[in-house]
Write an enzyme that holds these catalytic residues in place. Structure first.
Site, PDB file in Angstrom:
ATOM      1  CG  HIS A  63      -2.181  -0.180   0.709  1.00 24.05           C
ATOM      2  ND1 HIS A  63      -3.305  -0.347   1.031  1.00 24.05           N
ATOM      3  CD2 HIS A  63      -2.360  -1.661   0.071  1.00 24.05           C
ATOM      4  CE1 HIS A  63      -3.842  -1.234   0.790  1.00 24.05           C
ATOM      5  NE2 HIS A  63      -3.796  -1.952   0.525  1.00 24.05           N
ATOM      6  CB  VAL A  67       4.476   7.871   5.484  1.00 26.75           C
ATOM      7  CG1 VAL A  67       4.342   9.246   6.687  1.00 26.75           C
ATOM      8  CG2 VAL A  67       5.612   7.601   6.263  1.00 26.75           C
ATOM      9  CD  GLU A  73      -3.229  10.643   5.307  1.00 26.60           C
ATOM     10  OE1 GLU A  73      -2.849  11.867   5.693  1.00 26.60           O
ATOM     11  OE2 GLU A  73      -2.931   9.712   6.820  1.00 26.60           O
ATOM     12  CG  HIS A 178      -4.412 -11.918  -2.321  1.00 25.15           C
ATOM     13  ND1 HIS A 178      -4.954 -11.652  -2.972  1.00 25.15           N
ATOM     14  CD2 HIS A 178      -3.596 -10.686  -1.819  1.00 25.15           C
ATOM     15  CE1 HIS A 178      -5.329 -10.338  -2.606  1.00 25.15           C
ATOM     16  NE2 HIS A 178      -4.547 -10.436  -2.542  1.00 25.15           N
ATOM     17  CG  ASP A 232       2.729 -22.902   0.121  1.00 22.87           C
ATOM     18  OD1 ASP A 232       1.205 -21.564  -1.115  1.00 22.87           O
ATOM     19  OD2 ASP A 232       1.851 -23.690   0.734  1.00 22.87           O
TER      20      ASP A 232
END
EC number: 1.11.1.7
Length: 309
Positions: A63, A67, A73, A178, A232
């Protein structure tokens, strides 16, 4: 932007080769020789304590929001589920104790992402260093416009990554992140109820804890149900069986141009590892702030200028 070190909030794109010439794998060898070992020890301890933290730290790097996501944010929609700030704060404190205002938050994120992947059994790569932190935060509009939602189509994914200088193979490889981590019901609800390109038994098993009606949005499910805490290539095998948790996951293997890349990564763990490492280096080398372009923050959540000498 916090550092132009990552994919998601990048606005200005430069060729990786041009950017990488400004960075060096030995950047802290003299100024803070124990920086990388300090980061690694802290990351390994955090991941050993909670395997999911490895995915959280990797996501922070993706992302490029640490900071930007520690102030207001954090309340921007795409950032609400980010976690791991406490681990980064802990690492920053340890690094500051040995080298005051020397190692940027951007570099800590980049190294922590690599060390998280390694801690969960994944590949390693050489992190190029020397980024600086920005002197301002990204706007909510920038955050919203530059993060691809889980409802994205293959065309949107390819276009979004290409706008950051990353090709479709990079995109498929980076999506392999993912293979670890979890997602909220709100992120996959539409996929398990509305899409047809999903294994029905898999969808049914998820529907039990993620109702179609309101409620259950904070329920978590592993992005890789086969080996959720191991880095993996099972993520790609799941896609071949139409068991991608997110709509955007399954879009990578849905009769489109990336099908063969998914097949390749599913059949060869080494091919995936190599492509992932290459893509991570490429992503981390896009248009970094260096030298007097930025700052080294004492605290990753606060702008504090340090004069460059």
């Amino acid at each position: 932007m916090a550092s132009a070190s990552c994919l998601s909030l990048l606005v200005v794109v430069a060729l990786a080769s041009a950017a990488s010439a400004q960075l060096s794998s030995t950047f802290y060898d003299t100024s803070c020789p124990n920086a990388l070992s300090t980061i690694k020890s802290a990351v390994t301890a955090a991941v050993n304590n909670e395997p999911r933290m490895g995915a959280s730290l990797l996501r922070l790097h993706f992302h490029d929001c640490f900071v930007q996501a520690t102030g207001n944010e954090q309340n921007d929609g795409p950032n609400l589920s980010l976690r791991g700030f406490n681990v980064i704060d802990n690492i920053k404190t340890q690094v500051e104790a040995i080298c005051k205002q020397t190692v940027s938050c951007a570099d800590i994120l980049a190294v922590a992402a690599r060390d998280s992947v390694v801690a969960l059994g994944g590949p390693s790569w050489t992190v190029m260093l020397g980024r600086r932190d920005s002197t301002s935060a990204a706007s909510s509009t920038t955050v919203g416009n530059n993060l691809l939602p889980p409802s994205s189509s293959l065309a949107q994914l390819i276009s979004g990554y290409q706008s950051k200088g990353l090709n479709p193979t990079d995109m498929v490889a980076l999506s392999g992140a993912h293979t670890i981590g979890q997602a909220h019901c709100s992120s996959y609800k539409a996929h398990i109820y509305n899409d047809t390109n999903i294994n029905q038994a898999f969808a049914t098993s998820l529907q039990g804890s993620c109702p179609a009606s309101s409620g259950g949005n904070n329920v978590l499910a592993p992005l890789d149900t086969t080996t959720p805490n191991t880095f993996d290539n099972s993520y790609y095998s799941n896609l071949l069986s139409q068991k991608g948790l997110l709509h955007s996951d399954q879009e990578l293997f849905n009769g489109g141009s990336t099908d063969n890349t998914v097949r390749n990564f599913a059949s060869s763990a080494s091919a995936f590892s190599s492509a992932f490492a290459t893509a991570m280096v490429k992503m981390g080398n896009i248009s970094p702030l260096t030298g007097t372009q930025g700052q080294v923050r004492l605290k990753c959540s606060a702008v504090q200028w340090r004069s460059q000498t």
